[in-house]
Design a protein around this motif. Sequence first.
Motif, PDB file in Angstrom:
ATOM      1  N   MET A 327      16.202   6.242 -23.645  1.00  0.00           N
ATOM      2  CA  MET A 327      17.462   6.188 -24.397  1.00  0.00           C
ATOM      3  C   MET A 327      17.814   4.777 -24.845  1.00  0.00           C
ATOM      4  N   PHE A 328      17.201   3.778 -24.229  1.00  0.00           N
ATOM      5  CA  PHE A 328      17.520   2.392 -24.573  1.00  0.00           C
ATOM      6  C   PHE A 328      16.518   1.787 -25.554  1.00  0.00           C
ATOM      7  N   ARG A 329      15.467   2.532 -25.863  1.00  0.00           N
ATOM      8  CA  ARG A 329      14.458   2.008 -26.778  1.00  0.00           C
ATOM      9  C   ARG A 329      14.793   2.369 -28.224  1.00  0.00           C
ATOM     10  N   HIS A 330      14.374   1.530 -29.119  1.00  0.00           N
ATOM     11  CA  HIS A 330      14.474   1.796 -30.564  1.00  0.00           C
ATOM     12  C   HIS A 330      15.916   1.984 -31.027  1.00  0.00           C
ATOM     13  N   VAL A 331      16.869   1.427 -30.287  1.00  0.00           N
ATOM     14  CA  VAL A 331      18.255   1.497 -30.744  1.00  0.00           C
ATOM     15  C   VAL A 331      18.455   0.537 -31.917  1.00  0.00           C
ATOM     16  N   TYR A 332      17.881  -0.654 -31.790  1.00  0.00           N
ATOM     17  CA  TYR A 332      17.897  -1.642 -32.859  1.00  0.00           C
ATOM     18  C   TYR A 332      16.452  -2.072 -33.132  1.00  0.00           C
ATOM     19  N   ALA A 333      16.254  -2.740 -34.248  1.00  0.00           N
ATOM     20  CA  ALA A 333      14.902  -3.176 -34.612  1.00  0.00           C
ATOM     21  C   ALA A 333      14.357  -4.203 -33.626  1.00  0.00           C
ATOM     22  N   GLY A 334      15.246  -4.986 -33.020  1.00  0.00           N
ATOM     23  CA  GLY A 334      14.811  -5.994 -32.066  1.00  0.00           C
ATOM     24  C   GLY A 334      15.690  -5.999 -30.834  1.00  0.00           C
ATOM     25  N   PRO A 335      15.535  -6.977 -29.961  1.00  0.00           N
ATOM     26  CA  PRO A 335      16.355  -7.052 -28.736  1.00  0.00           C
ATOM     27  C   PRO A 335      17.834  -7.162 -29.069  1.00  0.00           C
ATOM     28  N   HIS A 336      18.644  -6.586 -28.182  1.00  0.00           N
ATOM     29  CA  HIS A 336      20.091  -6.599 -28.387  1.00  0.00           C
ATOM     30  C   HIS A 336      20.751  -6.799 -27.027  1.00  0.00           C
ATOM     31  N   ALA A 337      21.647  -7.755 -26.937  1.00  0.00           N
ATOM     32  CA  ALA A 337      22.220  -8.142 -25.645  1.00  0.00           C
ATOM     33  C   ALA A 337      22.976  -6.991 -24.987  1.00  0.00           C
ATOM     34  N   LEU A 338      23.758  -6.249 -25.746  1.00  0.00           N
ATOM     35  CA  LEU A 338      24.547  -5.170 -25.163  1.00  0.00           C
ATOM     36  C   LEU A 338      23.652  -4.051 -24.657  1.00  0.00           C
ATOM     37  N   VAL A 339      22.626  -3.717 -25.416  1.00  0.00           N
ATOM     38  CA  VAL A 339      21.696  -2.669 -24.969  1.00  0.00           C
ATOM     39  C   VAL A 339      20.974  -3.114 -23.710  1.00  0.00           C
ATOM     40  N   ALA A 340      20.582  -4.377 -23.651  1.00  0.00           N
ATOM     41  CA  ALA A 340      19.910  -4.892 -22.453  1.00  0.00           C
ATOM     42  C   ALA A 340      20.833  -4.820 -21.243  1.00  0.00           C
ATOM     43  N   GLU A 341      22.101  -5.124 -21.455  1.00  0.00           N
ATOM     44  CA  GLU A 341      23.066  -5.044 -20.365  1.00  0.00           C
ATOM     45  C   GLU A 341      23.235  -3.603 -19.888  1.00  0.00           C
ATOM     46  N   GLU A 342      23.351  -2.679 -20.826  1.00  0.00           N
ATOM     47  CA  GLU A 342      23.511  -1.265 -20.459  1.00  0.00           C
ATOM     48  C   GLU A 342      22.258  -0.726 -19.773  1.00  0.00           C
ATOM     49  N   ARG A 343      21.102  -1.162 -20.227  1.00  0.00           N
ATOM     50  CA  ARG A 343      19.846  -0.740 -19.618  1.00  0.00           C
ATOM     51  C   ARG A 343      19.771  -1.191 -18.160  1.00  0.00           C
ATOM     52  N   ALA A 344      20.136  -2.441 -17.918  1.00  0.00           N
ATOM     53  CA  ALA A 344      20.121  -2.966 -16.553  1.00  0.00           C
ATOM     54  C   ALA A 344      21.146  -2.253 -15.678  1.00  0.00           C
ATOM     55  N   GLY A 345      22.307  -1.964 -16.241  1.00  0.00           N
ATOM     56  CA  GLY A 345      23.329  -1.256 -15.480  1.00  0.00           C
ATOM     57  C   GLY A 345      22.901   0.139 -15.108  1.00  0.00           C
ATOM     58  N   TYR A 346      22.222   0.822 -16.036  1.00  0.00           N
ATOM     59  CA  TYR A 346      21.763   2.165 -15.717  1.00  0.00           C
ATOM     60  C   TYR A 346      20.651   2.127 -14.674  1.00  0.00           C
ATOM     61  N   ALA A 347      19.770   1.137 -14.775  1.00  0.00           N
ATOM     62  CA  ALA A 347      18.689   1.013 -13.789  1.00  0.00           C
ATOM     63  C   ALA A 347      19.262   0.847 -12.387  1.00  0.00           C
ATOM     64  N   GLU A 348      20.303   0.032 -12.263  1.00  0.00           N
ATOM     65  CA  GLU A 348      20.942  -0.170 -10.960  1.00  0.00           C
ATOM     66  C   GLU A 348      21.584   1.124 -10.468  1.00  0.00           C
ATOM     67  N   TYR A 349      22.235   1.833 -11.379  1.00  0.00           N
ATOM     68  CA  TYR A 349      22.868   3.104 -11.021  1.00  0.00           C
ATOM     69  C   TYR A 349      21.820   4.134 -10.579  1.00  0.00           C
ATOM     70  N   ALA A 350      20.726   4.253 -11.357  1.00  0.00           N
ATOM     71  CA  ALA A 350      19.699   5.240 -11.041  1.00  0.00           C
ATOM     72  C   ALA A 350      19.005   4.943  -9.729  1.00  0.00           C
ATOM     73  N   ALA A 351      18.883   3.671  -9.401  1.00  0.00           N
ATOM     74  CA  ALA A 351      18.210   3.294  -8.158  1.00  0.00           C
ATOM     75  C   ALA A 351      18.935   3.840  -6.936  1.00  0.00           C
ATOM     76  N   GLY A 352      20.218   4.081  -7.068  1.00  0.00           N
ATOM     77  CA  GLY A 352      20.976   4.617  -5.949  1.00  0.00           C
ATOM     78  C   GLY A 352      20.663   6.058  -5.624  1.00  0.00           C
ATOM     79  N   PHE A 353      19.903   6.734  -6.517  1.00  0.00           N
ATOM     80  CA  PHE A 353      19.559   8.139  -6.292  1.00  0.00           C
ATOM     81  C   PHE A 353      18.121   8.323  -5.822  1.00  0.00           C
ATOM     82  N   GLY A 354      17.449   7.219  -5.550  1.00  0.00           N
ATOM     83  CA  GLY A 354      16.095   7.327  -5.057  1.00  0.00           C
ATOM     84  C   GLY A 354      15.071   7.100  -6.146  1.00  0.00           C
ATOM     85  N   PRO A 355      13.798   7.044  -5.754  1.00  0.00           N
ATOM     86  CA  PRO A 355      12.728   6.663  -6.693  1.00  0.00           C
ATOM     87  C   PRO A 355      12.486   7.678  -7.802  1.00  0.00           C
ATOM     88  N   ASP A 356      12.753   8.972  -7.574  1.00  0.00           N
ATOM     89  CA  ASP A 356      12.457   9.978  -8.603  1.00  0.00           C
ATOM     90  C   ASP A 356      13.259   9.734  -9.878  1.00  0.00           C
TER      91      ASP A 356
END
Length: 363
Positions: A327-356
């Motif tokens: 969901m975080f890929r191909h949102v913009y043609a290149g890197p985007h600070a807000l998308v990178a922030e949201e991606r990192a936030g979701y990764a942290e959130y998902a990690a709380g539910f285990g490796p799956d």
Amino acid sequence: MPDQIPMVQLLTPAGELVEDPAFPLHTTPDEVRGLYRDMVLVRRFDGEAAALQRQGELGLWTQSLGQEAAQIGSGRALRAGDHAFPTFREHGVAWCRGVDPVDLMGMFRGVSHGGWDPAEKNFHLYTIVIGAQTLHATGYAMGIARDGADDAVIAYFGDGASSQGDVAEAFTFASVCDAPVVFFCQNNQWAISEPAERQSRAPLHRRADGWGFPGLRVDGNDVLACLAVTRWALDRARRGAGPVLIEAFTYRMGAHSTSDDPGRYRSAAEREEWARRDPIDRVRCLLLRQGWADQEFLDAVEGESEALARDVRRRVRELPDPEPDLMFRHVYAGPHALVAEERAGYAEYAAGFGPDLAEGVPA
């Protein structure tokens, strides 16, 4: 009455051939058999998709039931280099452009944002925003003209979309720029629950008059007429003569989508009346009357359609879930600070539910 307005027809509901000197069609028994096969197979996988939605395998489905002639006729009029811009119901056109039915269903299953490469198929992604694709098509056609290519563009939309500002703007640009684009309106009588007569005081094809290009109505349940008229319009566009508006007068025999109940706003008698104009039945009658097919051929097509439905059902249920990171890929043609922030936030959130769940979401 709307259905008494003159329209181009080459095959009557009884399956009888008629001539229209303005739109001659030189066809062969092989071509007619192919059109019949296309319509039968498309209707069958369309019905299977609706069943899959009811069984929880798809989140939504938009049937094209009753509109097969308009879609197959126009779709088979396209040349290889032409581009088609669909709404979310052009399953028959997708079939003509070689899109796998399972790729169509992937979006409705929630595992892809499209499922096919528009540049490979010359069939652009389904558009949910009503009418927006007409602007995309017009812009693409303007580009084709500037490149000097011998190709054309077709934009599909419904009677409801004809009330959108995007469509009016597309007509303006296409007209003043002589863009090689054909606007193909499938007037299926109902914009969800709003009847066509409450959207316009004049037939929809007459809207082209105000922009200075031709508009005509074709029997949208007549695959031969749709083929002939669309070929004429596309050839005209390729010659640099500008756009054409085709109103394919047809009927949505199913619901607007699987979340709709058409019984709340239209009568069963109305649907039964249109069922007598079924686009597949009239081609079947023609094939048998002319001796261009026999029962063995009809049975073989029916068997092929059932095999297709089984294959589609199996493969749809086997579609893998996408990685959460997608969901975080191909949102913009290149890197985007807000998308990178949201991606990192979701990764942290998902990690709380285990490796799956966290798998595929890099920190």
